[in-house]
Each structure stands twice: as C-alpha cells, then as structure tokens.
Design an enzyme around this catalytic site. Sequence first.
Site, PDB file in Angstrom:
ATOM      1  N   GLU A 275       0.816  -1.243   0.122  1.00 19.13           N
ATOM      2  CA  GLU A 275       0.156   0.065  -0.080  1.00 19.13           C
ATOM      3  C   GLU A 275       0.996   1.358   0.019  1.00 19.13           C
ATOM      4  O   GLU A 275       1.330   1.739   0.889  1.00 19.13           O
ATOM      5  CB  GLU A 275      -1.101  -0.024   1.292  1.00 19.13           C
ATOM      6  CG  GLU A 275      -1.996  -1.040   1.337  1.00 19.13           C
ATOM      7  CD  GLU A 275      -3.017  -0.836   2.268  1.00 19.13           C
ATOM      8  OE1 GLU A 275      -2.616  -0.139   3.277  1.00 19.13           O
ATOM      9  OE2 GLU A 275      -3.913  -1.675   2.292  1.00 19.13           O
TER      10      GLU A 275
ATOM     11  N   GLU B 134      -6.148  -7.353  -1.128  1.00 15.83           N
ATOM     12  CA  GLU B 134      -6.515  -6.973   0.110  1.00 15.83           C
ATOM     13  C   GLU B 134      -7.928  -6.621   0.659  1.00 15.83           C
ATOM     14  O   GLU B 134      -8.336  -5.653  -0.204  1.00 15.83           O
ATOM     15  CB  GLU B 134      -5.453  -6.516   0.893  1.00 15.83           C
ATOM     16  CG  GLU B 134      -5.716  -6.495   2.476  1.00 15.83           C
ATOM     17  CD  GLU B 134      -4.472  -5.479   3.201  1.00 15.83           C
ATOM     18  OE1 GLU B 134      -3.422  -5.731   2.949  1.00 15.83           O
ATOM     19  OE2 GLU B 134      -5.105  -4.678   3.888  1.00 15.83           O
TER      20      GLU B 134
END
Length: 324
Positions: A163, A250
Amino acid sequence: MKFLLLFVNILVVSNWICPVISKDALYEPVSKHGQLSVDGVNLIDEHGERVQLKGMGLFWSVWMPYFYNQTTVDGIKNYCHSNIVRPMLAIDTKDGGYLTDPEGETALIDAVIDAAIEDDIYVLVDWQDFEAENHLEQSLKYFDRLSKKYGSYPNIIYEPYNEPISLEWSTVVKPYHEAVIKTIRANDPDNLIVVGTPNYSQRLDLAAADPINGTNIMYSLHFYAASHRQEERDITKNAIEAGLPVFVSEYGTVNYDASGPVDVTESLLWYDLMEEYGLSYVNYAISDKDEGTSALIPGTTPDKVCREEYLSESGRLVVEHNKA
Ligand SMILES: *[C@@H]1O[C@H](CO)[C@@H](O)[C@H](O)[C@H]1NC(C)=O
Ligand SMILES: *[C@@H]1O[C@H](CO)[C@@H](O)[C@H](O)[C@H]1NC(C)=O
Ligand SMILES: *[C@@H]1O[C@H](CO)[C@@H](O)[C@H](O)[C@H]1NC(C)=O
C-alpha cells in the site's frame, strides 16, 4: 463453423469483459488452471478461460509467525475453500521485519510458498510496506531471489508494494514498480505481478491514467467495506471500464483500521461488483487477534484454521463467498 471461428477470434482479441461464473475456489486449483495471464482486463488461465482466485491473506509475518506453515495452508485451502493464500512479508515495523531479519522473514514466506505448491493453490507474495520506494535496494534483492527460486512454478504471484501512501503515481510509485518488474522479468518472464496503487491501493484512477508498459500486470485495489463505499466502487468500475486489469489483493468486511463490526450491506455490494467483473479477491486475515477483521476467533491454532466453529462473523461471510 466459419462464423463460429470468427466469433471466437473476436472474443480473444477484444477488450470485452466476458462473464466468469463464480465457483467454489477449493475445486479450482493450479493443476486445473496452470499458468495465468492477463488478457485485456481479464485474468485467464492456460486454456484461455476466465479464472477467479478467491482466498485468504495471512497476518503480518513478524506478529503471527506461527501461522506460516503447511498446517495453516491446508486449512485455508480445504476449510476456507481457497485457491490462493497471501503471505504478508513485514518489512519495517517497530518489532522488526525483513530490513532487520532478512533470513528469518524469508524463511517464513518460503514455508508458505512451499505449502501452497504442495496444496496445489496459488500464492501471492506481498511486500508489506507503505514506503517501499525508500527500500528499493532491499526489495530488488528480495524479488530477484524469489523469482529465481520459484519463477518456474505457475503458483507464484508477486505483489511488490502493498500500500503506497504516496499519491505520486507517475514519479514515485510507478518507477518503483518498473524497477522491480524488470528484476522479476529477468528470471520469470510470465507469472502475474500485482502492483500497488496510490493512497493505500485505492486510487486505481491514477494508475489508469498512466499504466505500466508490460505483460501480465494487474493493479491492486484494497478496500474495507465499512469505510470504503460507493465512491471507491465507482473509482474501481471506471478504472476497469478504462481498461485497467484489477485484482483485489486485500479486503475486509469491517473498518479500514481492522475494527468491527462487520458491515454486511456494504460487503455484499462489494461482492456484487467483484462478481460482475470476475475480480479475484483475498480477504484479510487469517488471524486470531481479537479484532473485527480476523477470520478466526481468539485462540484458534493452525490445526483449527477455518473449521466452522472457529470462524468469526467476518470469517463466515468470507468463506461463504469463497465457496459460492
Ligand atoms: C504449524 O504450527 C503449529 C503451531 O506452532 C504447529 O502446531 C503445527 O504442528 C505446525 N505444522 C507443521 C506442518 O509444522
Ligand atoms: C486516502 O485514503 C483515505 C483513507 O481511506 C481517505 O480518507 C482519503 O480521502 C484518501 N485520499 C485521497 C487523496 O485519495
Ligand atoms: C512497451 O514495451 C515494449 C517492449 O519492451 C516496447 O517495444 C514498446 O515500444 C513499449 N511501448 C511504449 C508505449 O513504451
């Protein structure tokens, strides 16, 4: 016959999004689908058919190393009805990670990869970092070794940047990915690479405006259903319609900070979107920590992973969709 051939040909060369019929992921293993590739926005198998990967992510390697073994992966496959597992290689936490213990952390991830190969499922290796552009040297070293060791297995999928916090796609995040992709491709010409997108892998629009030139690359979307809603679904839809291949590496059914409660309504809206586009999705997480996003209840051990009576409320919703 001639008409039929022409029709088939059009399907193959166009960007048309063909429907994929969602199935129980337990019965869709690597031996059935083999080498994956990206065709337009679609993930396809070695027979040219659409394929959907559905499964479970592990908790950070530094904090739940006891789940990083064959027993857990067996449970993820057989009881969570998964055809993919995502080990999470912690890079730089207050309790350590790859930067301080490369050998120990590498061994944990390898154990999960070996277990996934043994269990005939795909394995998405996540470089769990928020500022990977500051750790490029270590990342290149890691992915060079990983792709040398495992690049010949169709099971392996690379995720070089979990991320990115940065919003600078073109000048920061994209150049990082290009460097890692170049390193991986020198050893492994074809396995899938799933690249993180700006602002915690939510800004697919920035990647869609300036995609990476390469083959078998997909772009990751992360969402937590109670926090990320219609606005993020619209960004996702628009990016796919603009031609960006998307992979949900995710997701959670709860808040972005992993806390409960489960937002059933928003989660179902996300599942609808993912089924509509045949997206692959990986839930966070196989964890017995007492927090909303854990698929398991506190005290669950690897031999009980995904047994019905050990699933949390979130775990039950997730497994139901892996199965359907
Ligand atoms: C995996 O770890 C658990 C917990 O430490 C242990 O009980 C189990 O025997 C291990 N499985 C294997 C195959 O080593
Ligand atoms: C980045 O993500 C956060 C958390 O999901 C969100 O609140 C914020 O609006 C996003 N910012 C941008 C610029 O996309
Ligand atoms: C993309 O990469 C290929 C192969 O390296 C190259 O031939 C082509 O010119 C590149 N395209 C763009 C738009 O940069």
